[in-house]
Every structure is written in structure tokens, then in C-alpha cells.
Design a protein around this motif. Structure first.
Motif, PDB file in Angstrom:
ATOM      1  N   ALA A 574       0.832  -1.217   0.000  1.00  0.00           N
ATOM      2  CA  ALA A 574       0.000   0.000   0.000  1.00  0.00           C
ATOM      3  C   ALA A 574       0.865   1.265   0.000  1.00  0.00           C
ATOM      4  O   ALA A 574       1.981   1.289   0.536  1.00  0.00           O
ATOM      5  N   SER A 575       0.328   2.339  -0.566  1.00  0.00           N
ATOM      6  CA  SER A 575       1.037   3.639  -0.570  1.00  0.00           C
ATOM      7  C   SER A 575       0.869   4.314   0.791  1.00  0.00           C
ATOM      8  O   SER A 575      -0.007   3.970   1.585  1.00  0.00           O
ATOM      9  N   ARG A 576       1.729   5.268   1.073  1.00  0.00           N
ATOM     10  CA  ARG A 576       1.666   5.997   2.341  1.00  0.00           C
ATOM     11  C   ARG A 576       0.303   6.691   2.474  1.00  0.00           C
ATOM     12  O   ARG A 576      -0.278   6.736   3.562  1.00  0.00           O
ATOM     13  N   GLU A 577      -0.220   7.218   1.355  1.00  0.00           N
ATOM     14  CA  GLU A 577      -1.497   7.927   1.392  1.00  0.00           C
ATOM     15  C   GLU A 577      -2.638   6.987   1.760  1.00  0.00           C
ATOM     16  O   GLU A 577      -3.528   7.334   2.544  1.00  0.00           O
ATOM     17  N   ASN A 578      -2.638   5.766   1.181  1.00  0.00           N
ATOM     18  CA  ASN A 578      -3.696   4.794   1.503  1.00  0.00           C
ATOM     19  C   ASN A 578      -3.626   4.362   2.967  1.00  0.00           C
ATOM     20  O   ASN A 578      -4.656   4.189   3.625  1.00  0.00           O
ATOM     21  N   GLU A 581      -5.081   7.085   5.302  1.00  0.00           N
ATOM     22  CA  GLU A 581      -6.541   7.163   5.370  1.00  0.00           C
ATOM     23  C   GLU A 581      -7.104   6.235   6.453  1.00  0.00           C
ATOM     24  O   GLU A 581      -8.177   6.481   6.994  1.00  0.00           O
ATOM     25  N   VAL A 582      -6.374   5.189   6.810  1.00  0.00           N
ATOM     26  CA  VAL A 582      -6.881   4.204   7.769  1.00  0.00           C
ATOM     27  C   VAL A 582      -6.400   4.478   9.185  1.00  0.00           C
ATOM     28  O   VAL A 582      -7.183   4.432  10.147  1.00  0.00           O
ATOM     29  N   ILE A 583      -5.093   4.753   9.345  1.00  0.00           N
ATOM     30  CA  ILE A 583      -4.544   4.844  10.712  1.00  0.00           C
ATOM     31  C   ILE A 583      -3.839   6.168  10.993  1.00  0.00           C
ATOM     32  O   ILE A 583      -3.145   6.300  12.006  1.00  0.00           O
ATOM     33  N   SER A 585      -1.489   9.819   9.842  1.00  0.00           N
ATOM     34  CA  SER A 585      -0.210  10.124   9.214  1.00  0.00           C
ATOM     35  C   SER A 585       0.977   9.497   9.941  1.00  0.00           C
ATOM     36  O   SER A 585       1.869   8.908   9.328  1.00  0.00           O
ATOM     37  N   LYS A 586       1.009   9.595  11.292  1.00  0.00           N
ATOM     38  CA  LYS A 586       2.171   9.120  12.052  1.00  0.00           C
ATOM     39  C   LYS A 586       2.343   7.605  11.922  1.00  0.00           C
ATOM     40  O   LYS A 586       3.427   7.117  11.580  1.00  0.00           O
ATOM     41  N   ARG A 587       1.279   6.859  12.216  1.00  0.00           N
ATOM     42  CA  ARG A 587       1.389   5.390  12.165  1.00  0.00           C
ATOM     43  C   ARG A 587       1.563   4.897  10.723  1.00  0.00           C
ATOM     44  O   ARG A 587       2.222   3.896  10.475  1.00  0.00           O
ATOM     45  N   ALA A 588       0.947   5.634   9.757  1.00  0.00           N
ATOM     46  CA  ALA A 588       1.137   5.266   8.349  1.00  0.00           C
ATOM     47  C   ALA A 588       2.607   5.379   7.970  1.00  0.00           C
ATOM     48  O   ALA A 588       3.152   4.539   7.247  1.00  0.00           O
ATOM     49  N   GLY A 589       3.277   6.457   8.472  1.00  0.00           N
ATOM     50  CA  GLY A 589       4.696   6.622   8.190  1.00  0.00           C
ATOM     51  C   GLY A 589       5.522   5.500   8.768  1.00  0.00           C
ATOM     52  O   GLY A 589       6.479   5.012   8.144  1.00  0.00           O
ATOM     53  N   ILE A 590       5.180   5.065  10.002  1.00  0.00           N
ATOM     54  CA  ILE A 590       5.925   3.968  10.646  1.00  0.00           C
ATOM     55  C   ILE A 590       5.798   2.677   9.813  1.00  0.00           C
ATOM     56  O   ILE A 590       6.797   2.003   9.551  1.00  0.00           O
ATOM     57  N   ILE A 591       4.552   2.350   9.395  1.00  0.00           N
ATOM     58  CA  ILE A 591       4.321   1.134   8.605  1.00  0.00           C
ATOM     59  C   ILE A 591       5.056   1.237   7.275  1.00  0.00           C
ATOM     60  O   ILE A 591       5.761   0.289   6.849  1.00  0.00           O
ATOM     61  N   TYR A 592       4.909   2.355   6.606  1.00  0.00           N
ATOM     62  CA  TYR A 592       5.491   2.517   5.273  1.00  0.00           C
ATOM     63  C   TYR A 592       7.015   2.423   5.334  1.00  0.00           C
ATOM     64  O   TYR A 592       7.638   1.731   4.530  1.00  0.00           O
ATOM     65  N   ASN A 593       7.606   3.115   6.308  1.00  0.00           N
ATOM     66  CA  ASN A 593       9.065   3.090   6.432  1.00  0.00           C
ATOM     67  C   ASN A 593       9.598   1.708   6.799  1.00  0.00           C
ATOM     68  O   ASN A 593      10.685   1.304   6.383  1.00  0.00           O
ATOM     69  N   HIS A 594       8.784   0.940   7.573  1.00  0.00           N
ATOM     70  CA  HIS A 594       9.192  -0.414   7.970  1.00  0.00           C
ATOM     71  C   HIS A 594       9.380  -1.307   6.740  1.00  0.00           C
ATOM     72  O   HIS A 594      10.318  -2.119   6.681  1.00  0.00           O
ATOM     73  N   TYR A 595       8.469  -1.184   5.778  1.00  0.00           N
ATOM     74  CA  TYR A 595       8.526  -2.046   4.606  1.00  0.00           C
ATOM     75  C   TYR A 595       9.322  -1.465   3.444  1.00  0.00           C
ATOM     76  O   TYR A 595       9.643  -2.195   2.500  1.00  0.00           O
TER      77      TYR A 595
END
Length: 602
Positions: A574-578, A581-583, A585-595
Motif C-alpha cells: 500500500a502507498s503511504r497515502e492509503n 486514510e486508515v490509521i 499520518s504518524k502510524r502510516a509513516g511507521i508502517i510505510y518506512n518499515h517495509y
């Protein structure tokens, strides 16, 4: 009405070999045919168009269909031939020659010959067959000639004739096909050993023959006779490929009535096979309503005179499946224990069971309520219950290496699955793979809830497992003060034993029993339902553990992500933007950066 009757008959026909008889409205046989698959063959008359006007006319006259099932298609062919000759139906080709099929004869004489014949004679000789294929019969005879040097001449080899010295060995002796008993070069004892081996081969008892060839092959190889060893090996391979054909005809069994019986909770079924001149000519099953729980022997005693009178039987010998206290003047009654006579008992029982199955299927289609009532009564009798098991529940545990233990509960009402009532239990109080404790928890929770909500309890509980699981379930019922108020049993997988509380020995039901089939269905459905839930739970647990390992991501975020993206793979892609939308900006960044941290750094 005839169309409805024919339709119901077609639905109940078995996918087995046998013969079928088309009858008109007066019960007269129109046509007799054989089938490898009775259901497919008979249905074809009514489900496709026919180019022949004669066939269309015959089909329009069919008001009833009767069948006799057989072990093999070959048996059906022989039986069809016998019945056509007996009844000469209008739409069959006339078969006037009663010597249609060949036999193999072992002649009753000194140094017996083995040869083909189409004319069995009652002279004490042995006859094997008949063979629907002359090619098959010749293959068997050729195999015997390859293996055993038996004479083919018609000489009278009595001891006196041999001693007189009036015979001389022929060409068969010189080329190795005969050992010369006519000149006393082979003893009758030695000769009869080869005849016995040939007899076993004709019957299909090949183990001894193969063992003998192997021993001879080993001796030849040890003596460095490699050509002889190869010849014996080829014979062994021929024997190994050969398979004897079964038969429903034996010329040694003539003018016999075969009566068999079996029963369920309400009815008994008596089958009659009429054997005339060594051939099965008729099969009829009589259904009798039981009034006083009569034994099978007593039922046979009542049915035999009735059926013999109805079919005007004059047979002087009767084969029965059960002991009977019955005397008929000049008639011998006995129970065959082995061989072709016992095979007739098995064939009669098979036809009786098929008649019952056909009737039950018809009832199930036409009158389902009556079918359910009969089934429940049968289960009540088989399982020794005080009431009919209209509501049954079955429990099964599922865990893999002790992880994510779950228990499934499936519900059958009136013998059918009630899927809206299925339940599964995530085991909460048990650590590790403990089936007994898991069973206790599931049973306790299930019936604690039904009691609290004042819901109806089942009449029967089935536990998938042996004495251990059954004991745990009993303890749960006892703690709920329900022991003795609900019937309960355990079913062990290996031999399908049924265990009851307090019984030292398990109950074994007939493998064809409807009661056992319902319990097996319950068990299999509980297993399927439990495994499916366990897989789902295990998969979700794997997802959650992978996501939860990411620092800064909690369980609620994991639930939201899985609900939206369905899988870890989709979350990973998933993209950072998607994700935002769910969790957020902060947690989205953590997930995105992890992968994506590795790829972004390159």
C-alpha cells in the motif's frame, strides 16, 4: 402416474452392474438388458431421443422397471442370457440355443483331460465357466498347456489298459507336451498334482501357482540354467497378468431356492433367488411390517412357505441365511458356509439390501417426513435411547502443535445439518495441546449458555474421540447437573467404535447402517468446520504477530489495517497515502518506512 413412478425409479437406481427388465402395465416383460452401470443405462431410455421407431414404441409401453444387481458386468451378461432364454421377451432377440457359452471341463476319468465344451453333462465331471469370451477361455487353456504337460488324447487309461502295453506314446510326448502316462511313464498321483494346480489356476487361486514357479525359477538360476529360468519367468508373468472371471452360474447347483433376510427397526426384507438348471432366473424381495420385534429366523419361517406358494416353486433344496425351524416334505434346508453356494446367499442379500435402499430413496423423495420418522426410530433403536435423537450436537477439537486450540460444535436436526446453529469455541483456559481439557471447556461453555438462555437441549451429544474425550465431556455435563439427562457417546476414528458411558466394550454398528452413516457425517462435518475455523484463526494470528512486531503499532491499528487491506501482502504494497486514510499520518509513516526503508536507501 406411470411417468412419476418411472421418474422415482430412475432416481433410486444404483451405479452398479446388473440386469434390468422393462415391464408393461400388465406386468409382462417387454425387454431384458444388461448394464455396467444400471442408473446410466436405464436412464438413457428416457433422457435421449431414439432413431428406432421400435425402441420408441417399447419405451412408451414401459410401466415398471425391475433390476437384479450382480458382482460384475460379466455376471450381468450371463444372467441376461439366462433370463432372455427363460422369458423370451417381445423386444429381445430370441435365444434358442441353451449352449451359448463355452465351459472348461475337467473330465471324470483316469488321468483326467482338461478341454473346452459347450455341452455340460451330468457325469461327475467338473465344469468351470461359462466364458462369455472364447478368447478368454482359450487363454486360460493355453496357460494350462504351457504350465502343465497334461494329455489331450481320448484313450482309456485304466490300470488294466496301461499294463496290457497296447498303447504307444505319441508326438505330444516327444515334443514335451505330455509325460507318457499311456505307457506308464508317469504315475497317476504325479499327474493329479498337475490337475490340481490347473484347477486352482482356473478358479483364480494363483498364489500357489506363482509360488511354485518362483521356486522352480530359483532352482534353475542356481543350476545356471538361465534359458529355463527365463522361460519360467515368462510363465510367472503370464500367471501374474491372468485374472479369473467370476460367475453367477454353476452347473453343480440346480433347482434351488435361496432365501435371505435382514431387518431394520420397522420392516424385514426377505429376498428369493430362484436357481433353475444352475442359472439365476428370478429375484424377488418381500417387505414385511414387524409387529412384535420378530427375529430374522422367525420371519424367514413365515416368508418361505408364502413365497414358494406364490411362485409355485417345486425346488427340493433351499439355501437360507439364518437357521429356521421349518420342515417341508422332501425338501432339504441348510445354510451354505463357503464356495459358490455361499456366494448365492451374498448375492441374494445384496439384492434385498438394494430393494430396501431403493424404497428408502423413493420415500425420501416422495414422503420426506416419513423418511425422517423412520430414520429417527432406527437411530433410537440402534443407540438404545429412550427418545428419538431429533436434535444432535457433535464436538471436535482442533490444534496444531498446541497453537490456537479451537473446538467446533455442529448441529443436526432431523438427521440434517442445521448450519445456523453451528458454533466454534476459541479455547481460553487451556495451555498446550490438551484435548481432554479443551473438550471439557467447549462442552461446559456450550450447555452453560443454552441453560442460561433457556434454549432447548439436544437429545444426543456425539464426541469425536474415544474414552478420554468422552470422560471429559461427561465431567462437564455433571458439573452442569445434566448427566443422565442427555444421551452421549464417543466415536473413535480407527475402527468406528461407539463408546457409551459406563460400557466396558464399544458398540460396532454394521458399516452399511444408516445410524452409523449419520454419526460419521456429524463427525466429518464437525472436523471440517473446526479445521476451517482453526486455519482462519491461525492465519489471522500470523498476520497480527508480524504487524504487532512493528514498534509503535498496537492491536487496534492492526485490526483496522487487516479489515481494510485483508492481508499483510496488501499492507506491504500500500502507498503511504492509503495507509494514512486508515490509521493516520504518524502510524502510516511507521508502517510505510518499515517495509520500504531498505529500497529507499538504495
Amino acid at each position: 402416474m406411470p411417468e412419476e413412478k418411472i421418474s422415482n425409479i430412475l432416481k433410486t437406481l444404483p451405479n452398479k452392474p446388473g440386469i434390468y427388465q422393462h415391464l408393461d402395465k400388465n406386468g409382462k416383460i417387454l425387454y431384458i438388458g444388461k448394464a455396467k452401470d444400471l442408473r446410466k443405462r436405464v436412464s438413457s431410455y428416457f433422457t435421449k431421443g431414439h432413431d428406432s421407431a421400435r425402441i420408441r414404441v417399447m419405451v412408451s409401453k414401459i410401466a415398471d422397471i425391475q433390476t437384479i444387481i450382480t458382482e460384475t458386468e460379466f455376471d450381468a451378461l450371463i444372467l441376461e442370457n439366462n433370463l432372455i432364454k427363460e422369458y423370451q421377451p417381445r423386444y429381445n432377440i430370441n435365444l434358442k440355443d441353451d449352449k451359448t457359452y463355452p465351459w472348461i471341463c475337467i473330465k471324470k476319468e483316469p488321468f483326467p483331460r482338461i478341454f473346452p465344451t459347450r455341452n455340460p453333462v451330468k457325469d461327475g465331471s467338473e465344469y468351470f465357466g461359462p466364458y462369455a469370451s472364447v478368447k478368454v477361455m482359450k487363454t486360460v487353456l493355453g496357460l494350462i498347456r504351457q504350465l502343465y504337460p497334461l494329455r489331450t488324447c481320448k484313450l482309456n487309461l485304466s490300470p488294466e489298459a496301461i499294463e496290457s502295453g497296447k498303447y504307444r506314446v505319441c508326438l505330444e510326448y516327444h515334443i514335451g507336451n505330455c509325460k507318457g502316462p499311456c505307457e506308464g511313464l508317469q504315475s497317476e498321483e504325479d499327474y493329479l498334482k498337475d490337475v490340481q494346480s490347473a484347477r486352482e489356476l482356473i478358479k483364480g487361486h494363483l498364489t500357489k501357482v506363482k509360488q511354485m514357479l518362483q521356486e522352480q525359477m530359483q532352482i534353475a538360476a542356481t543350476n545356471l540354467q538361465f534359458e529355463e529360468a527365463q522361460r519360467l519367468k515368462e510363465k510367472f508373468e503370464i500367471v501374474d497378468r491372468y485374472q479369473a472371471k467370476s460367475t453367477v452360474v454353476n452347473p453343480g447347483i440346480t433347482n434351488v431356492d435361496v432365501f435371505t433376510v435382514f431387518s431394520d427397526a420397522e420392516f424385514a426384507y426377505v429376498n428369493l433367488l430362484k436357481i433353475v438348471d444352475g442359472a439365476v432366473l428370478q429375484s424377488h424381495t418381500l417387505e414385511l411390517k414387524k409387529k412384535l420385534e420378530e427375529s430374522n429366523s422367525r420371519i424367514l419361517e413365515m416368508a418361505i412357505p408364502e413365497l414358494r406358494q406364490r411362485f409355485k416353486s417345486t425346488a427340493r433344496e433351499i439355501f437360507v441365511s439364518h437357521e429356521v425351524d421349518l420342515e417341508i416334505p422332501e425338501v432339504k434346508i441348510h445354510i451354505p458356509q463357503r464356495g459358490d453356494k455361499r456366494s448365492l446367499i451374498e448375492l441374494s442379500l445384496k439384492n434385498g439390501r438394494y430393494f430396501r435402499l431403493e424404497k428408502l430413496k423413493n420415500i425420501q423423495i416422495v414422503d420426506p417426513d416419513r423418511h425422517v420418522k423412520r430414520l429417527m426410530k432406527q437411530m433410537q433403536q440402534d443407540l438404545r435411547m429412550k427418545v428419538e435423537p431429533r436434535h444432535i450436537e457433535c464436538f471436535d477439537n482442533s490444534n496444531i502443535q498446541g497453537t490456537n486450540p479451537v473446538s467446533a460444535c455442529v448441529v443436526f436436526k432431523d438427521g440434517k445439518p442445521s448450519k445456523k446453529d453451528y458454533r466454534h469455541f476459541n479455547i481460553k483456559t487451556v495451555e498446550g495441546p490438551d484435548d481432554f481439557a479443551s473438550m471439557y471447556e467447549a462442552v461446559f461453555r456450550r450447555y452453560r449458555r443454552l441453560l442460561d438462555e433457556d434454549e432447548p437441549l439436544p437429545q444426543l451429544i456425539v464426541i469425536d474421540g474415544g474414552k478420554g474425550q468422552l470422560g471429559s465431556a461427561l465431567n462437564a455435563l455433571e458439573d452442569l447437573d445434566l448427566r443422565g439427562k442427555i444421551a452421549i457417546l464417543g466415536i473413535a476414528k480407527r475402527l468406528e467404535e461407539l463408546y457409551f458411558p459406563g460400557d466396558k466394550y464399544p458398540l460396532y454398528l454394521d458399516k452399511r447402517s444408516e445410524t452409523l452413516k449419520v454419526i460419521q457425517r456429524l463427525r466429518d462435518e464437525a472436523h471440517r468446520f473446526g479445521i476451517t475455523h482453526h486455519r482462519n484463526r491461525r492465519s489471522k494470528g500470523t498476520f497480527k504477530s508480524e504487524l504487532s512486531e512493528i514498534k509503535g503499532i498496537g492491536d487496534e491499528s492492526v485490526k483496522l489495517l487487516l479489515r481494510k487491506f485483508k492481508s499483510v501482502k496488501n499492507i506491504r504494497e500500500a502507498s503511504r497515502e492509503n495507509l494514512k486514510e486508515v490509521i493516520g499520518s504518524k502510524r502510516a509513516g511507521i508502517i510505510y518506512n518499515h517495509y520500504h526503508s531498505d529500497t529507499e536507501g538504495k
